[in-house]
Structures are given as C-alpha cells and as structure tokens.
Design an enzyme around this catalytic site. Structure first.
Site: not given
Length: 357
Positions: A263, A292, A311
């Site tokens: 993360r 993000e 991601h």
C-alpha cells in the site's frame, strides 16, 4: 445411588457441552461479487440451504438493493470493502471481502461486534510476484533508459551500462511473508539470490534464508542495509504506516532498489522523493501510492530511475476460482467451527483509514 448420580452428572455435562457448541448455520447470504454463471451456481450450492441474494455492485439500483438486503442477512460476500451500508446489518456474523488489503475494512466496530472478517488475500499472489520480478529486471537492466534511447534511435553501448550487474546472487529483502511475499521468495530463489524476510514471528518460511521478526526485536534497518532489493508485500496497519521513511532510506545501500506492491502509505512519499533526488537509492518500482490516482504534479512521474504502474496487475486466468476457494474454505470453517483462512483481527486495524471513512 452415588453411581446413579454420577451418571446423571455425566449426562448433564454432555448435554451442556453440546448446547454450548451448537454451530451456527448460514440462513441468508448477500453476494455482491461479480461472478461467472457457473461460479454463481457453485457458490449457491456451497451455501445451501441458505437463501442467497446476488446483487452486482455495479448494477443499476444496486445501492438500494444492497441496503434493503443487508437488513436480514447473516453473511456477506463482498466484491470490495465493507462500508456503512453493510455494517447497518444488525444480524451480521461473517463478512468476506473478495480481495486483499483490507485496511479500509478492518474497523474497530467489526471486531467489537464480534463479526468475523475474512479476505481472499493470495488470489493473485503469483501474478503480483511476477510484477515484482518485472520491476526488478527493468530497474536492474535500466529499461527506462533503454526505451528513451530507442525512441531517439540512439545506440547505448556504453562502459557505464556494461558495468551493471545482474540479479543473480544478489540479496533481496521481502517485507511481509504472506502469500505474495512467499511467491516473491520462490521466484528469487531461481536467481540464486540470498533471501531475507521481515515478518511478525521468526517461524521459518520456505525459500527464505533469514527472518527478522518484528515481535522478537528484529532490526529492520539491519535487514535493509544488507539488501540490493527491498520489496514491500506487507499489509497496511497502524504499525506499518510509513515504515519506510528517511531513516530507512539512509540505512539502505545507495545501489539498492525499492519496490512497493503493498500500500502507498507504507512509504513516506516525500522522504522517498528526497532520497531518490539525493542519490540515497538507485531507483524504485512503485505500484501503489499515498494518493491514488497519483497526482499529475507528483515529482515521481519525471524521475528517470522510477517505474510507475497504476495499482493494477494482469490477472491470473483462474483468479475468480482462486478467490472463491477462500470463500468455500471459510464456509466450511463457519459451519464446522474450524479455522478461518485470512481472518483479520484488531492487529489489522489502520486507524487513519477509519478516520477517513
């Protein structure tokens, strides 16, 4: 008479024991995971005789249907993280989130209510490990520089490039030895690398040469100082938040690469930018970020020694079936009083995420 009383005592104990260990049955389940028709059928059969409500979380009116359905269900199998609408269900006994990284779902309220919370962490572990390997090879062979040179039609056979060394025989530190971390260690073994691991306990892990145990006084900085590659595969919680910051970057070799598949908030991003600018690290492969999508004005975008992915990792061909294997195992555990796979506890709570909800 005494013998008769003893027999009655035994009967009474057996009766009480049986009453205390009556296992719960699943009466009604809400499924928001998006599944193929054949997997819907199999999941319905696995939950039988429970009433099963399927609701695609992306379908029109899904929000209203979920809010209504959750009032009466005791089990939820969710496509994403749980939210306030799900927690409004007063009869909930077990919630399964069909993905990994439940830092937004591991809420204090879940555990205070005694709700069982599980995940499908590991469903994509082999693909994530391949993603790590892609970062390692690309950074080692300086693929960004080669692509820039190719775009300019420029031959780059230089003494500097020729002096680079391959992965073979180097040292990798795998931070977090869950399913993804173990797959990374397995791949690293193919390159005859020395594999160091960071986890809570010192219990041995296949392919890992040495383990630094967080709960047994292991020194993270000592591990970092030995590594040519540091790979973050660990979950985000209150203890791992910003575990990689200025102090850790100074502890690393200047020739080392940092890779994050966990993360974004595992890393103090501003400290990472400074370390890269100052030459304290050779480069980084980053799939996750503190914010993000990564903001367009982030300095990471333009760094020549940074590789960014959004991601996202290509899926395994059988990811859905792998995801459901955890569900099936946990249905069995729920009914038989067994051990749940990927069960979360208070140790998994990330307080900052709870504040943002």
């Amino acid at each position: 008479m005494d013998g008769l009383w003893r027999d009655r005592q035994i009967d009474l104990i057996v009766f009480i024991t049986r009453e205390e260990f009556v296992l719960p049955e699943i009466k009604k389940a809400l499924i928001t995971a998006c599944l193929k028709p054949e997997n819907r059928k199999r999941l319905r059969e696995a939950l039988f005789p429970a009433e099963v409500i399927f609701c695609d979380s992306h379908a029109p009116n899904a929000k209203e249907k979920i809010a209504e359905s959750v009032k009466s269900v005791d089990v939820c199998i969710l496509n994403g993280d749980l939210d306030e609408e799900i927690l409004a269900g007063e009869n909930l006994k077990w919630i399964h989130c069909c993905h990994a990284g439940l830092d937004r779902s591991a809420r204090p309220e879940v555990f205070s209510r005694g709700i069982i919370l599980t995940s499908s962490s590991g469903r994509s572990a082999p693909a994530l490990a391949e993603h790590v390997l892609m970062f390692m090879l690309s950074l080692t062979y300086d693929l960004p520089m080669l692509l820039r040179a190719q775009a300019r039609h420029q031959w780059t056979s230089t003494s500097e490039y020729a002096s680079k060394t391959a992965l073979h025989g180097k040292t990798i530190g795998v931070i977090g030895l869950g399913k993804t971390g173990r797959e990374v260690a397995k791949l690293a073994r193919q390159f005859d690398m020395t594999i160091l691991g960071w986890r809570r306990s010192s219990a041995p892990v296949e392919y890992v040469d040495e383990i630094y145990a967080a709960e047994e006084g292991g020194d993270l900085n000592a591990l970092l100082a030995r590594c040519d590659y540091v790979v973050l595969c660990i979950e985000l919680n209150d203890k791992t938040f910003h575990m990689m910051c200025a102090e850790q970057f100074l502890a690393m070799k200047k020739t080392a690469f940092l890779i994050n598949m966990g993360r974004g908030k595992l890393i103090d991003e501003s400290a990472l930018v400074h370390a890269l600018q100052a030459g304290e690290l050779a480069g980084a492969g980053l799939d996750t970020f503190e914010t993000e999508p990564l903001p367009a004005d982030s300095m990471l975008w333009n760094m020549p020694n940074v590789i960014i992915t959004p991601h996202s990792t290509p899926a395994l061909p059988d990811r859905e079936e792998r995801m459901l294997q955890y569900v099936y195992q946990n249905i069995h555990a729920y009914r038989e009083g067994g051990k749940f796979i990927n069960r979360l506890t208070e140790k998994n709570i990330f307080t900052l995420a709870c504040r943002d909800l």
